[in-house]
Design a protein around this motif. Structure first.
Motif, mmCIF file in Angstrom:
data_model
loop_
_atom_site.group_PDB
_atom_site.id
_atom_site.type_symbol
_atom_site.label_atom_id
_atom_site.label_comp_id
_atom_site.label_asym_id
_atom_site.label_seq_id
_atom_site.Cartn_x
_atom_site.Cartn_y
_atom_site.Cartn_z
ATOM 1 N N PRO A 1 0.388 -19.558 0.611
ATOM 2 C CA PRO A 1 -0.798 -19.904 2.175
ATOM 3 C C PRO A 1 0.083 -21.162 2.286
ATOM 4 O O PRO A 1 0.718 -21.948 1.005
ATOM 5 N N ASP A 2 -0.180 -21.744 3.429
ATOM 6 C CA ASP A 2 0.091 -23.513 3.515
ATOM 7 C C ASP A 2 -0.777 -24.790 2.720
ATOM 8 O O ASP A 2 -1.491 -24.505 2.340
ATOM 9 N N LEU A 3 1.146 -24.579 1.433
ATOM 10 C CA LEU A 3 0.222 -25.801 0.358
ATOM 11 C C LEU A 3 0.386 -27.610 0.426
ATOM 12 O O LEU A 3 -0.375 -27.760 0.254
ATOM 13 N N GLN A 4 0.836 -27.270 2.133
ATOM 14 C CA GLN A 4 1.347 -28.831 2.467
ATOM 15 C C GLN A 4 -0.388 -29.996 2.614
ATOM 16 O O GLN A 4 -0.448 -30.570 2.063
ATOM 17 N N PRO A 5 -1.092 -29.286 2.924
ATOM 18 C CA PRO A 5 -2.175 -29.583 2.955
ATOM 19 C C PRO A 5 -3.131 -29.808 2.040
ATOM 20 O O PRO A 5 -3.880 -31.648 1.317
ATOM 21 N N THR A 6 -2.570 -29.030 0.601
ATOM 22 C CA THR A 6 -3.508 -28.917 -0.630
ATOM 23 C C THR A 6 -2.577 -30.209 -1.433
ATOM 24 O O THR A 6 -3.333 -30.464 -2.044
ATOM 25 N N ARG B 1 -1.088 -32.112 -0.682
ATOM 26 C CA ARG B 1 -1.493 -33.961 0.030
ATOM 27 C C ARG B 1 -2.690 -34.667 -0.364
ATOM 28 O O ARG B 1 -3.096 -35.609 -0.788
ATOM 29 N N ALA B 2 -3.258 -33.951 -0.868
ATOM 30 C CA ALA B 2 -4.964 -34.020 -1.349
ATOM 31 C C ALA B 2 -4.934 -34.119 -2.337
ATOM 32 O O ALA B 2 -4.788 -35.507 -3.170
ATOM 33 N N LEU B 3 -4.157 -33.867 -3.272
ATOM 34 C CA LEU B 3 -3.814 -33.519 -5.069
ATOM 35 C C LEU B 3 -3.215 -35.010 -4.508
ATOM 36 O O LEU B 3 -2.398 -35.850 -6.203
ATOM 37 N N ALA B 4 -2.139 -35.843 -4.088
ATOM 38 C CA ALA B 4 -1.468 -36.345 -4.087
ATOM 39 C C ALA B 4 -1.775 -38.345 -4.565
ATOM 40 O O ALA B 4 -1.114 -38.813 -4.843
ATOM 41 N N ASP B 5 -3.130 -38.003 -4.196
ATOM 42 C CA ASP B 5 -3.697 -39.765 -4.383
ATOM 43 C C ASP B 5 -3.952 -39.595 -5.280
ATOM 44 O O ASP B 5 -5.095 -38.717 -5.689
ATOM 45 N N LYS C 1 -13.530 -40.225 4.117
ATOM 46 C CA LYS C 1 -12.405 -39.795 4.233
ATOM 47 C C LYS C 1 -11.641 -39.220 3.411
ATOM 48 O O LYS C 1 -10.548 -38.085 3.584
ATOM 49 N N HIS C 2 -11.474 -39.909 2.047
ATOM 50 C CA HIS C 2 -10.848 -38.913 1.044
ATOM 51 C C HIS C 2 -11.348 -37.621 0.666
ATOM 52 O O HIS C 2 -10.460 -36.362 0.615
ATOM 53 N N LEU C 3 -12.378 -37.576 0.911
ATOM 54 C CA LEU C 3 -13.461 -36.353 1.316
ATOM 55 C C LEU C 3 -13.128 -35.450 1.562
ATOM 56 O O LEU C 3 -13.155 -33.994 1.746
ATOM 57 N N VAL C 4 -12.933 -35.774 3.732
ATOM 58 C CA VAL C 4 -12.552 -35.001 4.134
ATOM 59 C C VAL C 4 -10.613 -34.589 3.783
ATOM 60 O O VAL C 4 -10.499 -33.192 4.097
ATOM 61 N N VAL C 5 -10.232 -35.414 4.143
ATOM 62 C CA VAL C 5 -8.577 -35.080 3.735
ATOM 63 C C VAL C 5 -8.980 -33.987 2.128
ATOM 64 O O VAL C 5 -8.236 -32.508 1.948
ATOM 65 N N LEU C 6 -9.920 -34.392 1.276
ATOM 66 C CA LEU C 6 -10.140 -32.767 0.063
ATOM 67 C C LEU C 6 -9.732 -31.670 0.706
ATOM 68 O O LEU C 6 -9.946 -30.420 0.687
ATOM 69 N N GLY C 7 -11.035 -31.370 1.610
ATOM 70 C CA GLY C 7 -11.441 -30.473 2.187
ATOM 71 C C GLY C 7 -10.492 -29.763 3.366
ATOM 72 O O GLY C 7 -10.497 -28.835 3.250
ATOM 73 N N GLY D 1 -8.880 -27.623 1.189
ATOM 74 C CA GLY D 1 -9.503 -26.718 0.395
ATOM 75 C C GLY D 1 -9.740 -26.649 -0.803
ATOM 76 O O GLY D 1 -10.139 -25.432 -0.987
ATOM 77 N N LEU D 2 -9.758 -28.095 -0.725
ATOM 78 C CA LEU D 2 -10.102 -28.332 -2.678
ATOM 79 C C LEU D 2 -11.519 -28.550 -2.950
ATOM 80 O O LEU D 2 -12.469 -28.889 -4.138
ATOM 81 N N ILE D 3 -12.560 -28.770 -1.575
ATOM 82 C CA ILE D 3 -13.302 -28.892 -1.792
ATOM 83 C C ILE D 3 -15.016 -28.191 -0.610
ATOM 84 O O ILE D 3 -13.900 -28.118 0.270
ATOM 85 N N THR D 4 -15.609 -27.939 -1.243
ATOM 86 C CA THR D 4 -16.789 -27.359 -0.033
ATOM 87 C C THR D 4 -17.429 -27.889 -0.203
ATOM 88 O O THR D 4 -18.522 -29.042 -0.589
#
Length: 115
Positions: free
Chosen positions: A3-8, A10-14, A47-53, A56-59
């Protein structure tokens, strides 16, 4: 195809988002509960929660008027798999280092016996 891991990534980068993931690993939390752990506005936490969502790291599920955030640990599997590819690189390098050290130690030991 992975899968495209870029959003994941990005979420983990912070570091704040990584802290949020650790907290959600212990229990599900509302935005207010997450916000209580940080010196930032609820909007900033959201905003952090949106990036995590997005990663795909949170529901998020609704319970009445509350939004409950939960860790989606399964989303970390592709990241772990991607990182796992590098294990063979390190294993090879570490094996070579071990061999070099053992060879050097063997040479030093042999040299000391001849003095």
């Amino acid at each position: 195809m992975p899968p495209d891991l870029q959003p994941t990534f990005r979420a983990l980068a912070d570091p704040t988002r990584r802290d949020i993931l650790r907290m959600l690993g212990d229990r599900d939390m509302t935005i207010a509960e997450v916000s209580d752990h940080f010196d930032m506005t609820r909007a900033a936490v959201k905003k952090h929660l949106v990036v995590l969502g997005d990663g795909g790291l949170i529901t998020v599920r609704a319970e009445g008027r509350e939004k409950i955030n939960s860790l989606n640990a399964h989303a970390l599997r592709p990241v772990a798999d991607w990182l796992g590819w590098f294990e063979s690189f390190w294993d090879t390098r570490l094996d070579a280092l071990k061999s070099a050290i053992e060879k050097e130690t063997s040479n030093d030991t042999g040299h000391n016996n001849n003095d």
